[in-house]
Scaffold this motif. Structure first.
Motif, PDB file in Angstrom:
ATOM      1  N   ASN A 284       1.180  -1.573   0.133  1.00  0.00           N
ATOM      2  CA  ASN A 284      -0.076   0.113  -0.122  1.00  0.00           C
ATOM      3  C   ASN A 284       1.449   0.562  -0.383  1.00  0.00           C
ATOM      4  OD1 ASN A 284      -2.746   0.843   0.681  1.00  0.00           O
ATOM      5  ND2 ASN A 284      -1.571   2.206   2.406  1.00  0.00           N
ATOM      6  N   TYR A 304      -2.845   3.326  -3.699  1.00  0.00           N
ATOM      7  CA  TYR A 304      -2.224   2.191  -4.099  1.00  0.00           C
ATOM      8  C   TYR A 304      -2.892   1.318  -3.921  1.00  0.00           C
ATOM      9  CZ  TYR A 304      -1.293  -0.928  -7.662  1.00  0.00           C
ATOM     10  OH  TYR A 304      -1.060  -2.259  -8.508  1.00  0.00           O
ATOM     11  N   TYR A 305      -3.242   0.219  -3.318  1.00  0.00           N
ATOM     12  CA  TYR A 305      -2.994  -0.799  -2.804  1.00  0.00           C
ATOM     13  C   TYR A 305      -2.819  -1.692  -3.457  1.00  0.00           C
ATOM     14  CZ  TYR A 305      -4.919  -4.273   0.749  1.00  0.00           C
ATOM     15  OH  TYR A 305      -5.486  -4.939   1.415  1.00  0.00           O
ATOM     16  N   ASN A 306      -2.418  -3.120  -3.563  1.00  0.00           N
ATOM     17  CA  ASN A 306      -2.239  -4.494  -4.347  1.00  0.00           C
ATOM     18  C   ASN A 306      -2.065  -5.099  -2.829  1.00  0.00           C
ATOM     19  OD1 ASN A 306      -0.316  -6.179  -5.247  1.00  0.00           O
ATOM     20  ND2 ASN A 306      -1.065  -4.687  -7.575  1.00  0.00           N
ATOM     21  N   GLN A 307      -3.384  -6.124  -3.210  1.00  0.00           N
ATOM     22  CA  GLN A 307      -3.458  -7.492  -3.252  1.00  0.00           C
ATOM     23  C   GLN A 307      -3.304  -8.822  -3.479  1.00  0.00           C
ATOM     24  OE1 GLN A 307      -6.879  -7.748  -0.278  1.00  0.00           O
ATOM     25  NE2 GLN A 307      -5.728  -9.550   0.447  1.00  0.00           N
ATOM     26  N   GLU A 308      -2.255  -9.522  -3.502  1.00  0.00           N
ATOM     27  CA  GLU A 308      -2.310 -10.849  -4.034  1.00  0.00           C
ATOM     28  C   GLU A 308      -2.809 -11.867  -2.760  1.00  0.00           C
ATOM     29  OE1 GLU A 308       1.545 -12.915  -4.160  1.00  0.00           O
ATOM     30  OE2 GLU A 308       2.575 -11.033  -5.416  1.00  0.00           O
ATOM     31  N   ASP A 315      -6.648 -11.555  -7.246  1.00  0.00           N
ATOM     32  CA  ASP A 315      -5.666 -10.568  -6.218  1.00  0.00           C
ATOM     33  C   ASP A 315      -6.785  -9.669  -6.829  1.00  0.00           C
ATOM     34  OD1 ASP A 315      -5.263  -9.934  -9.466  1.00  0.00           O
ATOM     35  OD2 ASP A 315      -4.412 -11.352  -9.693  1.00  0.00           O
ATOM     36  N   ASP A 317      -6.332  -4.672  -7.188  1.00  0.00           N
ATOM     37  CA  ASP A 317      -5.822  -3.617  -6.867  1.00  0.00           C
ATOM     38  C   ASP A 317      -6.380  -2.506  -6.680  1.00  0.00           C
ATOM     39  OD1 ASP A 317      -4.841  -2.112  -9.887  1.00  0.00           O
ATOM     40  OD2 ASP A 317      -4.175  -4.126 -10.081  1.00  0.00           O
ATOM     41  N   ARG A 318      -6.135  -1.085  -6.992  1.00  0.00           N
ATOM     42  CA  ARG A 318      -7.053  -0.668  -6.537  1.00  0.00           C
ATOM     43  C   ARG A 318      -5.740   1.698  -6.232  1.00  0.00           C
ATOM     44  NH1 ARG A 318     -10.662   0.235  -1.595  1.00  0.00           N
ATOM     45  NH2 ARG A 318      -8.710   0.864  -0.502  1.00  0.00           N
ATOM     46  N   GLU A 343     -10.259  -0.088  -9.754  1.00  0.00           N
ATOM     47  CA  GLU A 343     -10.305  -1.308  -9.487  1.00  0.00           C
ATOM     48  C   GLU A 343     -10.368  -2.567 -10.955  1.00  0.00           C
ATOM     49  OE1 GLU A 343     -13.123  -0.536  -5.739  1.00  0.00           O
ATOM     50  OE2 GLU A 343     -13.278  -2.089  -7.413  1.00  0.00           O
TER      51      GLU A 343
END
Length: 1004
Positions: A284, A304-308, A315, A317-318, A343
């Motif tokens: 993040n 910016y948020y990224n989650q596997e 996954d 991301d936003r 998103e």
């Protein structure tokens, strides 16, 4: 260098008593001391230095040293807690003026949790607000229920209002962009929003610019996620023993896999492990810029948020941006907020866990599948079942959401105390899904083509949804002060319109798996579309009365119209009234000795009616739908057809909620201790229910029972009653250690009191997906019980001896040794749905949260905990593993060689009585205690940063859900489901993960 002199003094409170533990710091340095037990202090200072006196519960004071040798200080209580501004519907109030049940959460608490959805950070933080993860899927919004189950149909989520503009659903705003969040819990507080407020209201205020020099905030964190538990399965050796010996002897049928798969002892595959992605990354980044002049302030925030995903092929991301500006000139004020979010989500294959659990461990690992292009070899016994998992993992399911919103608040004071306000809102939410299923040609053990296990033609579907929502509100606000009497009159005229257009297109057969585009398809599928509009208009009148800060009254009435109802039932009227008594403002209280201990004491009471219009659009009118084609004539030519496929109900009307609340607010010891208690009862009248029509009615469709058969009716009543407690204590010790302890307790009792003649119905809660509609329901709506209560067959254990078998054969003639037996509750000598008994529900009996925050010099430490007691969970993963003969328990199942086992025998049939979903054998205690958040932070000393223009650098490490204590044997005890009928039904859904992150915060 300035000469250093010894300075002494005493620090006293407003009554002249000494205060021990007061921190005295030289401004701009790290030098500090604190007062002793007598309130005395001494320190070396110079004449030009400034001292800062601070202590919890008192106003911070600054004093220049000068030439004095002795400096005594008298500190005054900090009354900020009483003067704190709380956002209420269409305005604000000081906390001491609020008469409704309103709770506030600030940005610092929201920012503690490394999550994408703000709801996740609220679990256990607000009494009366239940937060449960619908699933652990990346980017998935949580289920938020305010004071229990709000309705039995439609949406259960509260109404979200962002910067004064109502939203259609969860706005999915980045937590970094939120300044504060106010929850209107009781009906009187929420009734100003009328039609959609029966589930409560969440008011979100985004971050504003602040006057002064430009400040820049940067924060970042990165970490990993893990799955903490799972379903124990047999390995190859155990599975062979269970399949080849125990089950084979019981069924008198030898399995063939020794012949078809001679190399089976070479493998011990873990398919569940193969589809998991432990140590998945999460990152993040956030940037905030704020500043302004006397007239104009601006704030810009980008995140910016990224989650596997912890399951493969998933996954999220936003990228979210928001800019706020506020302009003030004389009697005119303007505020504008603009946000834009993009998103991207990739979703894992359907029923991924179930198909992974069902695989035999002696089969080859997924990574060893051989093939070229779309042709693959599956050297396994069951190519169809194995191939489904391997094939689905090649799918690509991508979703993209682009949303934008703008809120404009204009305000002008026409004459003194008479203000006109105009709120204008516009939001767009556009969704695209691209679902590509490539061609897969499967060849089995003998090298022959297996048509059933194959996908002969590639498929590509694209779905689009375009929505827009517009809001306009005209508000007149008038304040009148007559001595000790204060009045605030508010009038609102509003209109909202929501438009949605859905389109779906697809093709079959592509030029190649490498060309997933609609234009390369060989044939098109029938396109689908659905357009609808929902509009709401409302009029509101409200008066707020304040007599000398002692007696407070707020009364409102709102009339709303919704296009979801027919002309005869379109409008509803929703009144609300609340009153408060500030006992601490009375003369007898101020003159008494208790005033030295109790700083504030207020009683509150409220009554209100609210509405619910959350039903499918056009329910009141007949709809002609296409897609029902027919063959005519001798040549059987196909003609397009359109018919009415579902019943309408022109008499459908508002569902009404009647809210009653009594509350108490208390502050003591210079506001160090605060306590709030509320008792409430909410009655639901004329509930909107999807009543099933019989198959003979002409709308029955076996593949879409819940789509065409139900008819929406007003039938039945329900009640929620409960108690909410919240307490906080903050203080400072003599060594400079500051601490804050806070806790919440919530008990809600939900009960259906009437279902229009139906005692138990509306079955749901199937605990598995892949076994289809033949699986039994587990939950029902039933009079006298919670919504979504379990009604299950009571198991009496395994049949272990001939005497027990002989007796049970009177009830079940086909029973044999090793079978599960069930209790015949009604004595009719057969086991039917009439023998189901109440077995609890997925709703907790009570829940609580306890938080501790510590600050010492440059270190800070925080812990958040959550306790949920009394919910029952249906372990669907365990149930499914039993149906497939894969659970580790079954290694020790009943057999003639193991006659004392309590585990029923595996009959190799997923629908056998031994593995009935209607059995309470799979029900477990869902009580759990979870440490939600553990955070340790360190802030660099100011002297190291000042020369670089940096005011703050903080490093921290956070553990999210690091420890969970529970007896539940499934993946995770937090099973939210849809919030009603599937709450507590763990159907192998995406598990909630444990997270560990390392973060950085910098402020310039």
């Amino acid at each position: 260098m300035s000469a250093q002199n010894k300075l002494t003094g005493k620090v006293k409170d407003e009554s002249g008593l000494p205060i021990p533990g007061v921190t005295i710091k030289i401004q701009g340095s790290t030098t500090s001391t604190s007062t002793d037990m007598d309130g005395s202090y001494e320190m070396e200072v110079s004449e030009k230095q400034t001292l800062v006196f601070s202590f919890m519960g008192y106003r911070t004071l600054t004093r220049t040293v000068g030439t004095t040798k002795k400096l005594d200080i008298q500190m005054q209580p900090d009354t900020q807690i009483l003067n704190e501004v709380v956002v209420v519907g269409y305005g604000t109030q000081k906390k001491k003026e609020v008469t409704g049940a309103v709770a506030t959460v600030k940005a610092d608490l929201i920012a503690k949790a490394p999550v994408a959805d703000v709801g996740e950070s609220l679990q256990g933080q607000i009494a009366g607000v239940n937060v449960q993860a619908a699933s652990g899927r990346p980017g998935e919004a949580t289920n938020i229920q305010i004071r229990g189950v709000g309705s039995l149909t439609g949406s259960l989520e509260p109404l979200y209002v962002v910067d004064g503009i109502p939203y259609q659903s969860n706005p999915n705003i980045s937590p970094d962009q939120i300044e504060s969040l106010d929850v209107l819990k009781d009906g009187a507080a929420a009734s100003v929003y009328g039609t959609r407020a029966s589930n409560g209201v969440i008011l979100i205020t985004t971050k504003r610019g602040k006057k002064g020099k430009i400040s820049i905030d940067f924060n970042a964190y990165s970490g990993i996620q893990n799955i903490t538990s799972g379903t124990p399965l047999m390995n190859t050796q155990q599975q062979l023993f269970e399949d080849y010996t125990t089950k084979a002897m019981l069924s008198s049928q030898l399995p063939t896999f020794f012949i078809t798969t001679p190399e089976l002892l070479d493998y011990d595959s873990d398919y569940v492990g193969d589809v998991q992605n432990n140590n998945a990354l999460i990152t993040n980044y956030g940037l905030g810029v704020s500043g302004g002049t006397q007239d104009l302030t601006l704030n810009f925030n980008s995140n910016y948020y990224n989650q596997e995903g912890i399951l493969i092929n998933s996954d999220f991301d936003r990228l979210s941006n928001r800019i706020n500006g506020q302009f003030t000139k004389g009697k005119f004020k303007a505020f504008v907020s603009m946000g834009m979010t993009v998103e991207n989500r990739t979703q894992e294959p359907w029923s991924l866990y179930e198909y992974a659990i069902g695989q035999r461990p002696w089969q080859i690992p997924l990574s060893d599948v051989q093939g070229s292009g779309s042709s693959v070899d599956y050297p396994v016994e069951n190519a169809i079942y194995y191939g489904y998992l391997a094939r689905e993992l090649q799918n690509v399911d991508k979703r993209k959401v682009t949303s934008s919103n703008i809120a404009v608040n204009l305000q002008y004071e026409i004459v003194k105390n008479l203000t006109y306000k105009l709120n204008i809102g516009k939001s767009n939410w556009d969704y695209r899904r691209s679902f590509f299923r490539p061609q897969v040609l499967v060849y089995g053990l003998d090298g022959s083509y297996n048509a059933t296990a194959s996908r002969a033609d590639a498929l590509l579907n694209e779905d689009y949804t375009f929505t827009d929502r517009s809001t306009i509100e005209n508000i007149l606000d008038y304040k009148l002060n007559l001595g000790k009497h204060s009045f605030n009159f508010t009038g609102v005229a509003s209109r909202e319109e929501y438009n949605s257009k859905q389109v779906g297109v697809g093709v079959i057969g592509l030029l190649s798996n490498e060309t997933p585009s609609l234009g390369s398809g060989q044939a098109g599928t029938k396109p689908t579309s659905y357009d609808y509009t929902n509009s709401i208009s409302g009029l509101l009148g409200r008066v707020q009365y304040n007599y000398n800060d002692r007696y407070l009254i707020s009364a409102s009435i709102r009339r709303d119209g919704s296009s979801n109802f027919g002309p005869d039932n379109r409008y509803g009227t929703f009144p609300g009234v609340s009153a408060g008594w500030n006992i601490s403002e009375e003369k007898f209280f101020k003159d008494g000795a208790i005033n030295k201990v109790v700083n504030s004491l207020k009683l509150r009471a409220s009554y209100a009616q609210l509405g619910n219009q959350s039903i499918p659009p056009y329910t009141y009118a007949g709809q002609i739908e296409s897609g029902v084609n027919y063959l005519f004539g001798s040549d059987q030519s196909l003609a397009n057809g359109a018919i009415q496929r579902r019943f309408s109900n022109p008499d459908v009307k508002w569902e009404t909620s009647i809210s009653n609340n009594i509350g108490l607010d208390l502050a003591m010891f210079q506001n160090k201790l605060t306590f709030t208690a509320d008792i409430y009862k909410n009655d639901k009248k004329d509930m909107l229910l999807p009543q099933q029509t019989p198959a003979s009615g002409g709308t029955y469709n076996p593949n879409a029972v819940d789509v065409y058969s139900p008819i929406i009716v007003n039938a039945g009543n329900m009640t929620n009653k409960g108690i909410e407690l919240a307490m906080s204590y903050k203080n400072q010790m003599g060594n400079g250690l500051k601490y804050n302890i806070s806790g919440t307790f919530t008990k809600n009792v939900n009960e259906i009191t009437n279902l229009d003649g139906i005692e138990r119905g509306y079955g749901n809660g199937r605990p598995t997906n892949s076994l289809g509609n033949a699986v039994d329901f587990t939950t029902f709506f039933a009079v006298g019980h919670e919504a979504g209560a379990y009604f299950l067959l009571e198991n009496a254990g395994v049949i272990k001896d001939d005497a027990t078998l002989l007796e049970y054969k009177k009830i079940e003639p086909s029973a044999i040794l090793g079978d599960m037996r069930y209790i015949d509750q009604n004595g009719d000598n057969k086991i039917t749905d009439d023998d189901r008994v109440y077995a609890g529900s997925g709703q907790a009996k009570f829940e609580s949260g306890l938080n501790l925050d510590l600050t010492y010099k440059s270190f800070d430490f925080g812990i958040q905990t959550y306790f949920s007691y009394g919910a029952k969970l249906f372990n669907g993963s365990r149930y499914f593993a039993y149906t497939q003969g894969r659970h580790l328990d079954q290694y020790s199942m009943w057999s003639p060689e193991n006659p004392t086992s309590d585990v029923p025998s595996d009959r190799g049939n997923a629908y056998h009585n031994n593995v009935r979903a209607s059995s309470d054998y799979w029900l477990e205690d869902g009580t759990y205690f979870r440490i939600r958040n553990l955070t340790l932070g360190y802030s660099l000393p100011e002297l190291l940063m000042t020369q670089y223009g940096i005011s703050k650098i903080r490093l921290y490490v956070t553990g999210m859900n690091p420890f969970t204590f529970t007896k539940y044997t499934g993946y995770d005890p937090e099973v939210g489901g849809n919030g009603i009928s599937t709450r507590g039904v763990d159907s192998g859904s995406y598990p909630v993960s444990r997270r560990f992150v390392l973060g950085l915060q910098v402020k310039f």
